[in-house]
Design a protein around this motif. Sequence first.
Motif, PDB file in Angstrom:
ATOM      1  N   THR A   1       0.829  -1.197   0.000  1.00 46.14           N
ATOM      2  CA  THR A   1       0.000   0.000   0.000  1.00 46.14           C
ATOM      3  C   THR A   1       0.864   1.247   0.000  1.00 46.14           C
ATOM      4  N   ALA A   2       0.221   2.376  -0.113  1.00 49.91           N
ATOM      5  CA  ALA A   2       0.883   3.672   0.041  1.00 49.91           C
ATOM      6  C   ALA A   2       0.333   4.329   1.291  1.00 49.91           C
ATOM      7  N   SER A   3       1.142   5.198   1.878  1.00 51.67           N
ATOM      8  CA  SER A   3       0.738   5.887   3.093  1.00 51.67           C
ATOM      9  C   SER A   3       1.248   7.315   3.074  1.00 51.67           C
ATOM     10  N   SER A   4       0.507   8.187   3.745  1.00 51.36           N
ATOM     11  CA  SER A   4       1.024   9.521   4.016  1.00 51.36           C
ATOM     12  C   SER A   4       2.118   9.377   5.077  1.00 51.36           C
ATOM     13  N   LEU A   5       2.929  10.391   5.237  1.00 51.39           N
ATOM     14  CA  LEU A   5       3.990  10.326   6.244  1.00 51.39           C
ATOM     15  C   LEU A   5       3.441  10.188   7.657  1.00 51.39           C
ATOM     16  N   ASP A   6       2.213  10.676   7.885  1.00 44.85           N
ATOM     17  CA  ASP A   6       1.630  10.553   9.214  1.00 44.85           C
ATOM     18  C   ASP A   6       0.764   9.301   9.377  1.00 44.85           C
ATOM     19  N   GLY A   7       0.907   8.349   8.456  1.00 46.61           N
ATOM     20  CA  GLY A   7       0.347   7.018   8.660  1.00 46.61           C
ATOM     21  C   GLY A   7      -1.080   6.780   8.228  1.00 46.61           C
ATOM     22  N   PHE A   8      -1.564   7.498   7.216  1.00 47.54           N
ATOM     23  CA  PHE A   8      -2.920   7.283   6.728  1.00 47.54           C
ATOM     24  C   PHE A   8      -2.889   6.834   5.266  1.00 47.54           C
ATOM     25  N   ILE A   9      -3.797   5.894   4.929  1.00 46.91           N
ATOM     26  CA  ILE A   9      -3.842   5.374   3.559  1.00 46.91           C
ATOM     27  C   ILE A   9      -4.950   6.017   2.727  1.00 46.91           C
ATOM     28  N   ALA A  10      -5.838   6.746   3.373  1.00 45.18           N
ATOM     29  CA  ALA A  10      -6.907   7.467   2.690  1.00 45.18           C
ATOM     30  C   ALA A  10      -7.403   8.566   3.619  1.00 45.18           C
TER      31      ALA A  10
END
Length: 175
Positions: free
Chosen positions: A7-16
């Motif tokens: 998956t991909a994630s934002s730097l603060d740990g959210f995928i959506a």
Amino acid sequence: MATHFYTASSLDGFIATDQHSLDWLLKQDIDAEGPMSYGAFEKTIGALAMGASTYNWVMQHEEGRWGYEQPTWVFTHRELEIPVGADVRKAQGDVTAVHSEMVTAAGGSDLWVVGGGDLAGQFADAGLLDEVWVQYAPVTLGSGAPLLPRMLDLELLEVARNRNFMCGRYRVRRG
């Protein structure tokens, strides 16, 4: 054969986002053929599992076209509209029995838990998740769907840079 959460994630740990949007991800610069890329990963996969939110996002984003040739199990209690010719199967409950079906259908290839961190967490809870692959995008969201809403002990196996993405592959430690 291994079961992966890729998956991909934002730097603060959210995928959506809270609204299930991936717009933040789709505008990022990544080399589709670069290190730890989606295309190379997807070629190793024989079967997929995803939640209903991910399935609905794929269907909306792809305007109703199904892009996967692999058999896919969608974990949901909702009714699904399945595109003609797509091998999409509805699943509910414990992931263990479905995992066994996926292994058989994959014919020796790997399995991919697509999208939802909670679904990946259910596979991990059952001892069925082997690796976590995360492509970290250079963005923060502040809130949204968490990467993995579970405590997991991971071992770093590989690191790469793919343009603006910091990519990591981890082994799930058991016991």
